[in-house]
Design an enzyme around this catalytic site. Structure first.
Site, short mmCIF file in Angstrom:
data_model
loop_
_atom_site.label_atom_id
_atom_site.label_comp_id
_atom_site.label_asym_id
_atom_site.label_seq_id
_atom_site.Cartn_x
_atom_site.Cartn_y
_atom_site.Cartn_z
N TYR A 1 18.74 120.78 -99.07
CA TYR A 1 18.63 122.10 -99.67
C TYR A 1 18.58 123.21 -98.62
O TYR A 1 18.82 124.37 -98.93
CB TYR A 1 17.39 122.19 -100.55
CG TYR A 1 17.44 121.34 -101.80
CD1 TYR A 1 18.62 120.71 -102.21
CD2 TYR A 1 16.30 121.14 -102.57
CE1 TYR A 1 18.65 119.93 -103.35
CE2 TYR A 1 16.34 120.35 -103.72
CZ TYR A 1 17.51 119.76 -104.10
OH TYR A 1 17.55 118.98 -105.23
N LYS B 1 17.36 106.43 -98.28
CA LYS B 1 18.60 105.65 -98.39
C LYS B 1 19.04 105.24 -96.99
O LYS B 1 20.10 105.65 -96.50
CB LYS B 1 19.69 106.45 -99.10
CG LYS B 1 19.52 106.54 -100.61
CD LYS B 1 19.86 105.22 -101.32
CE LYS B 1 21.35 104.97 -101.33
NZ LYS B 1 21.68 103.72 -102.06
N ASP C 1 17.71 104.67 -105.05
CA ASP C 1 18.29 104.23 -106.32
C ASP C 1 17.46 103.12 -106.95
O ASP C 1 17.25 103.09 -108.17
CB ASP C 1 19.75 103.80 -106.14
CG ASP C 1 19.98 102.89 -104.95
OD1 ASP C 1 19.03 102.64 -104.18
OD2 ASP C 1 21.12 102.42 -104.79
N ASP D 1 13.13 115.62 -105.76
CA ASP D 1 13.49 116.46 -106.90
C ASP D 1 13.90 115.58 -108.08
O ASP D 1 13.41 115.75 -109.21
CB ASP D 1 14.63 117.38 -106.49
CG ASP D 1 14.86 118.52 -107.47
OD1 ASP D 1 14.19 118.57 -108.51
OD2 ASP D 1 15.73 119.36 -107.19
N ASP E 1 11.32 114.42 -111.55
CA ASP E 1 11.72 114.76 -112.91
C ASP E 1 11.85 113.50 -113.77
O ASP E 1 11.47 113.49 -114.94
CB ASP E 1 13.04 115.53 -112.92
CG ASP E 1 12.85 117.02 -112.67
OD1 ASP E 1 11.71 117.43 -112.38
OD2 ASP E 1 13.84 117.77 -112.77
#
Length: 371
Positions: A143, A194, A227, A251, A255
């Site tokens: 970001y 990852k 994942d 993020d 959620d």
């Protein structure tokens, strides 16, 4: 810490002012029943600021935030600004506050209240008793990394660029927050990245592993690919205690975790900076739901995430543990009584609006205060 407990209140857009009003009820109760007062400044951010000042956040507001002991934030986002340039979108306000105040560690609890175990889309036996904390790095990663932007290529096509960047100090400081929190909880941290396909993820894993060996060997540390973590949150969420991860994965995963509890409208968050030489730590507290413009003005919004964000503020910025616990218990009792806003409504419960839910929490606080 300032004796006056200086707060900056930023209600923002959509349902933000409505749910912030219910926190004002809690503050008034604290003044009346417990003799606790706050020095409050209120200002505009997001679309509300764009409408008046032409920018999503003014430098004056950032200065106010820096001077305050804590910031209580509502929400930003307004469809009428959807076509504005990127720098004029309401959401820039929260990104700017995080960056300028150095708010690098976002704490997002995902806790299932007993009364809401049936509200989750997962089976109650999977989520009942769930209590996890996701620690998300918030001022680095994709970001904020450079280079970034949209460019036109020689053939006339366009290319969007974002860069995932992390340094050793950035990873260490957010990992320390996670390890310290774990020591006060179930003493377990799962670091998520990852590393199998991203160099930044490999560095993340190496730095967290090294910090653990040097300073936090008493805490159980595991590693998980992002994942797989998403899958495990749905399969067996109670296996986690504290999850620490980067900006993008945090993020997404926070959620996802929020829906395990039944509603985005139930979850608070805190974003913390570094403690300065005077012992002051910049901090911003906000519900993780958005501005919900579709129900703004209808007084249907669930104020509990905003109220619980205030409880987190009391706990982490002012060390007012008893007061924070009272608010959380009051919320649990209201839910146990069967009151529900539309977002958490279920058969047999009583649907109420924003104001009634806020009033109910105050009544429960009165009962708790009286013993």
């Amino acid at each position: 810490m300032s004796e006056t407990k200086k707060l900056l209140i930023l209600p923002g857009d959509g349902i933000g002012p409505e749910i912030m009003r219910e926190v004002a009820r809690i503050m008034a109760w604290m003044s009346r029943a417990r003799g606790i007062n706050f020095d409050i400044t209120e200002d505009l951010v997001g679309g509300a600021s764009l409408a008046v000042h032409g920018v999503p956040i003014r430098q004056e507001v950032i200065d106010e935030a820096r001077a305050a002991d804590a910031v209580l934030f509502g929400s930003v986002g307004d469809p009428k600004w959807a076509s504005a340039g990127f720098d004029r979108r309401p959401e820039i306000a929260i990104l700017k506050l995080r960056q300028d105040l150095g708010l690098f560690a976002n704490l997002r609890p995902a806790k299932v209240f007993d009364a809401l175990a049936d509200a989750s889309t997962l089976k109650p036996e999977v989520v009942r008793g769930l209590d996890i904390m996701i620690v998300r790095e918030t001022v680095g990663g994709i970001y904020f990394g450079n280079p970034r932007g949209i460019e036109t290529l020689p053939d006339g096509s366009r290319r969007g660029i974002n860069t995932e960047v992390y340094t050793t100090p950035e990873i260490e400081r957010v990992a320390r927050v996670a390890f310290d929190l774990a020591r006060k909880r179930d003493n377990r941290v799962c670091s998520v990245e990852k590393c199998n396909v991203m160099e930044s993820g490999l560095l993340w894993k190496e730095v967290v592993t090294d910090l653990h060996a040097r300073e936090y060997a008493d805490v159980e540390l595991t590693h998980m690919l992002a994942d797989n973590c998403a899958m495990q949150l749905v399969r067996n969420p109670r296996q986690f205690d504290v999850i620490v991860t980067g900006n993008l994965f945090g993020d997404l995963l926070s959620d996802l975790a929020s829906m395990l509890t039944g509603s985005l409208g139930m979850l608070p968050s805190a974003t913390l900076g570094a403690v300065d030489a005077n012992g002051k730590r910049p901090a911003l507290y906000e519900p993780i739901h958005g501005s919900a413009p579709d129900i703004a003005g209808k007084w249907q919004a669930n104020p509990l995430a905003q109220i619980l964000s205030f409880a987190m503020l009391l706990r982490y910025s002012f060390n007012m543990l008893e007061d924070a616990a009272m608010i959380e218990t009051a919320v649990a009792n209201v839910l146990a009584s069967g009151l529900r806003t539309p977002d958490i409504m279920s058969p047999g419960m009583a649907v109420v609006g924003t104001e009634v839910m806020g009033e109910a929490v105050v009544r429960e606080l009165d009962k708790l205060q009286q013993g």
